[in-house]
Design a protein around this motif. Sequence first.
Motif, PDB file in Angstrom:
ATOM      1  N   VAL A 110       0.860  -1.184   0.000  1.00  0.00           N
ATOM      2  CA  VAL A 110       0.000   0.000   0.000  1.00  0.00           C
ATOM      3  C   VAL A 110       0.890   1.226   0.000  1.00  0.00           C
ATOM      4  O   VAL A 110       1.789   1.357   0.829  1.00  0.00           O
ATOM      5  N   ARG A 112       0.856   5.059   0.569  1.00  0.00           N
ATOM      6  CA  ARG A 112       0.004   6.087   1.157  1.00  0.00           C
ATOM      7  C   ARG A 112       0.049   7.350   0.308  1.00  0.00           C
ATOM      8  O   ARG A 112       1.091   7.774  -0.139  1.00  0.00           O
ATOM      9  N   GLY A 116      -5.683   9.725  -0.506  1.00  0.00           N
ATOM     10  CA  GLY A 116      -6.105   8.362  -0.754  1.00  0.00           C
ATOM     11  C   GLY A 116      -4.922   7.421  -0.711  1.00  0.00           C
ATOM     12  O   GLY A 116      -3.849   7.775  -0.245  1.00  0.00           O
ATOM     13  N   ASN A 117      -5.086   6.219  -1.191  1.00  0.00           N
ATOM     14  CA  ASN A 117      -4.033   5.215  -1.191  1.00  0.00           C
ATOM     15  C   ASN A 117      -3.819   4.675  -2.594  1.00  0.00           C
ATOM     16  O   ASN A 117      -4.677   4.800  -3.469  1.00  0.00           O
ATOM     17  N   TYR A 119      -2.640   0.944  -4.258  1.00  0.00           N
ATOM     18  CA  TYR A 119      -2.425  -0.454  -3.898  1.00  0.00           C
ATOM     19  C   TYR A 119      -1.723  -1.186  -5.039  1.00  0.00           C
ATOM     20  O   TYR A 119      -1.947  -0.899  -6.208  1.00  0.00           O
ATOM     21  N   GLU A 136      -6.466   5.366  -5.251  1.00  0.00           N
ATOM     22  CA  GLU A 136      -7.756   5.953  -4.917  1.00  0.00           C
ATOM     23  C   GLU A 136      -7.526   7.327  -4.344  1.00  0.00           C
ATOM     24  O   GLU A 136      -6.488   7.609  -3.742  1.00  0.00           O
ATOM     25  N   LYS A 138      -9.763  10.253  -2.238  1.00  0.00           N
ATOM     26  CA  LYS A 138     -11.024  10.598  -1.602  1.00  0.00           C
ATOM     27  C   LYS A 138     -11.283  12.084  -1.779  1.00  0.00           C
ATOM     28  O   LYS A 138     -10.485  12.911  -1.364  1.00  0.00           O
ATOM     29  N   PRO A 155     -11.034   3.345  -7.302  1.00  0.00           N
ATOM     30  CA  PRO A 155      -9.597   3.227  -7.391  1.00  0.00           C
ATOM     31  C   PRO A 155      -9.155   3.014  -8.827  1.00  0.00           C
ATOM     32  O   PRO A 155      -9.930   2.612  -9.671  1.00  0.00           O
ATOM     33  N   THR A 205     -18.997   3.313   1.203  1.00  0.00           N
ATOM     34  CA  THR A 205     -17.578   3.650   1.160  1.00  0.00           C
ATOM     35  C   THR A 205     -16.737   2.399   1.343  1.00  0.00           C
ATOM     36  O   THR A 205     -16.947   1.622   2.261  1.00  0.00           O
ATOM     37  N   ALA A 208     -10.273   0.858   3.507  1.00  0.00           N
ATOM     38  CA  ALA A 208      -8.885   0.805   3.059  1.00  0.00           C
ATOM     39  C   ALA A 208      -8.333  -0.596   3.289  1.00  0.00           C
ATOM     40  O   ALA A 208      -8.623  -1.239   4.291  1.00  0.00           O
ATOM     41  N   ASN A 210      -4.984  -3.363   3.454  1.00  0.00           N
ATOM     42  CA  ASN A 210      -3.621  -3.417   3.967  1.00  0.00           C
ATOM     43  C   ASN A 210      -2.855  -4.525   3.246  1.00  0.00           C
ATOM     44  O   ASN A 210      -3.460  -5.448   2.685  1.00  0.00           O
TER      45      ASN A 210
END
Length: 852
Positions: A110, A112, A116-117, A119, A136, A138, A155, A205, A208, A210
């Motif tokens: 992931v 950061r 958003g993130n 992946y 992704e 937000k 995403p 929603t 998230a 990991n």
Amino acid sequence: MSAKKVLIDLLAPIVGKPALMSALVLMGTFASFDFPSYAPALLLALAAANHFFPRSRQWVVFLSLAAGILSYDFANNSAWQYFPLSGKRSPYEPGLQIPPENGCGRVESVIRRAKGNAYIVETKNGDVSYRVRIAERKMPSKTKAKKTTSEKLEPMVFVNDTATETGAQRYTVTSEPLAGQGNWTGKAFAEETELAIKTDENAATMPAANPGDTLCYTASWYPVSPPRVPGAFDTRSWLKSQGFAAYGRFKDYRIIGSRWTPERTFANFRKWIQARFADYLDPAETGLLLGLLAGDRSGIPEALRSDFQRSGLVHVLAISGFHVVLLAGILMIFLKATGLPLRAVRIIAVALLFLYIPVTGGSPAVRRAVLMFSVPQIGALFQRPANTMNSLGVALILILLPEPGILWNPGFQLSVAATAGILIGSPLNPFANFPESLKKNKLWNTLRAFAIDPTYVTLCATLATAPFLVHHFKTLSPMAWLGNIVVVPGISWGMQAGLFALISPINFLREHFCYAASFFLRLASLLTRLISDSSIASVTIGPFSPAILLLIGFALTFIPAIRRNRIARIYCVSCLALFAGIFCYNSYAKVMHPTWKLTTIDVGQGDSHLVEAPSGKHFLVDAGDNSRQDSGKDIIVPFLHHIGVRELDALIITHPDKDHFGGAKSILKTFPVKELWASDCAIKERKPEWQQVIQEARKRNIPIRNIHRGILWKETYFEMQTIHPRNDICVEANEGSITLRLKGLGHSAILTGDLTVKGEKEIMKTDAYLKSDVLKLGHHGSKTSSSVPFLNAVNPTYAIIPSGKNNRFHHPSKEVVQRLDSLDIPYINTAERGSISITFSEDTTIIQTMLE
């Protein structure tokens, strides 16, 4: 001295370092495979030099060649080959298929992001394995809230390949549409890209994920188009170089399971680092420290990144040799302070630094630095002292053999070149041989430590990296030496304070170390901003062909041997003579065969045109929009660098509409501009964003000229005449667009901005001569412009329409297209052809477009 002895003397530094020699042979082998046109020069030079090597070194060359051939063959002809799937055709490579739209897989890591993130997911479809990257972002919904409404994250998918027993199809993902992303290259681009989110009233929603979580997803894939502007980011080439074959967006995903992976621990460690800083530092400072220590740059403000890039200090933000050397030094001091035996200290330090590689993402620069640190430490364990250049060779071999393609990674090239330049140049420091009396002087030692030596080291690194910087970015940063003197120490002290804050067991100590880090980082950021604001912070160099840059690179390598080696002197003098001859020939051709050029830059739904006069002066007419992306920073400035424009003699804004001035502020901030031209009515326009452009020009002491009907700019063979608007009355912005008629070498063109039919009638009331070869249609081909009487008055051979692909206004208007067809006027639309370049000479007109 015989020629043979002179050549042996020249090659002696390489012959004495077998690992370095082997690495150079590997690089030459890979380059010969990838660029066969250079193979004869590279391999013949190697064969000639090998004739004079001792037998032991000839075996090194032979084995390195064999290893390079096997490595290249394995990387290109093994399980990494493309394996077709049933389904739609891939837009990336002929004959390939894009991945299915539904699948499941495990989150590998992931990344950061501030909004958003991102992946990376390992997934599988039948016998084919993929790595899928999801980004992704937000964003708050712009729709009215309802009881059943929630924000759905969409995403982005990034698919990369992994080997399987039966073969692999290389699928990939990068991010949202990549067009117009400027100079970004390689992984740096993918890591910086974020995703815009839409709202789905029936969706919940998504949580998230990991590392180690298993996802099931539904994805949609984006088409990939070639670059629409010269010098723009080439998505297709980047995807191919990274082993990617598709990219797109997840419509939905859900987490169905979880398991432990090493990356999960590393991710939690990065979260822990962030939490340690976040208690006492603001988000920007926390983000900067997290980027410097752990490679997570999501929290670094975009403005600060731009400042570091423009000032030539962007390497400070990316985990590289600078960070590894600093961390290794601190680590060795701590371990020695524990009283452990030196042997144990070295083993622990090497082990911890190897763990640091995956924590920071494992960039080539980090791997190179860790390996270079480890080689002498491991050598010392066996009482075998290691040469620094030979250590560099070992690092290169270990990086290149499993991944030959990394040779063309800009970050890898710059890291290796800078390191080699410093290692070669440091023993030649002229300030090291001063008299002993001066060396004992405290003032001299202080001056040398804080100014002279850093300047010399920066010079060595700059000379070594210059050919690569010019090739990739067409720019150099003359102020980089000053930044390395005044900014890098602040960054170094801030990193050290941050590191002490991390390991402080008492909150009181952690708090004060964080405050110290904040002070140094803010000071470094302020100094970087001051340096980046300089008009010479970044200058255009080139463009030059790869062959010329290769010759320059060899010449720089031979500089240390010039005084004592005849071959080095002959080579460098020959290069100077060759470069002088090329310069004289180009200058002669320019004078004897003058041309002028009009380039319509594809900035989407906006206007931007570059006019190049026969003398080489450049005028930019309009600067595109900055609503979805900043046309000035992301498209126009990279284009200007790419074609070798060093400064703009004038930036002309036809009228203060955002799709014409949107990129102007960025251009004024990041590119040398002599003057800003606009009409008096436009200058007085009170739109806040437009006034920011005016204020930026005044802040930089750029003259603002009032342009109106009758203004004429003229030189030999070329003139630029303003035929609209009047200077005595202000009208509606579009109607008052500056309209220019360019004329030279028997050809002419008219640029109209967003000129309306009413403005066209105003022009036709004057005695202005309108007949021209090229007409840029007003207002992107809107039906409110390009009336039949005006088209007849101009009677162009070609019409240019700058409009965005699939624009919401449906430009060009069908009515205008029908008018052009009825008058037999062919037109070229940037939405279909990308950027359009028209070169005029006395006997020819050459039209080139980016897309067929």
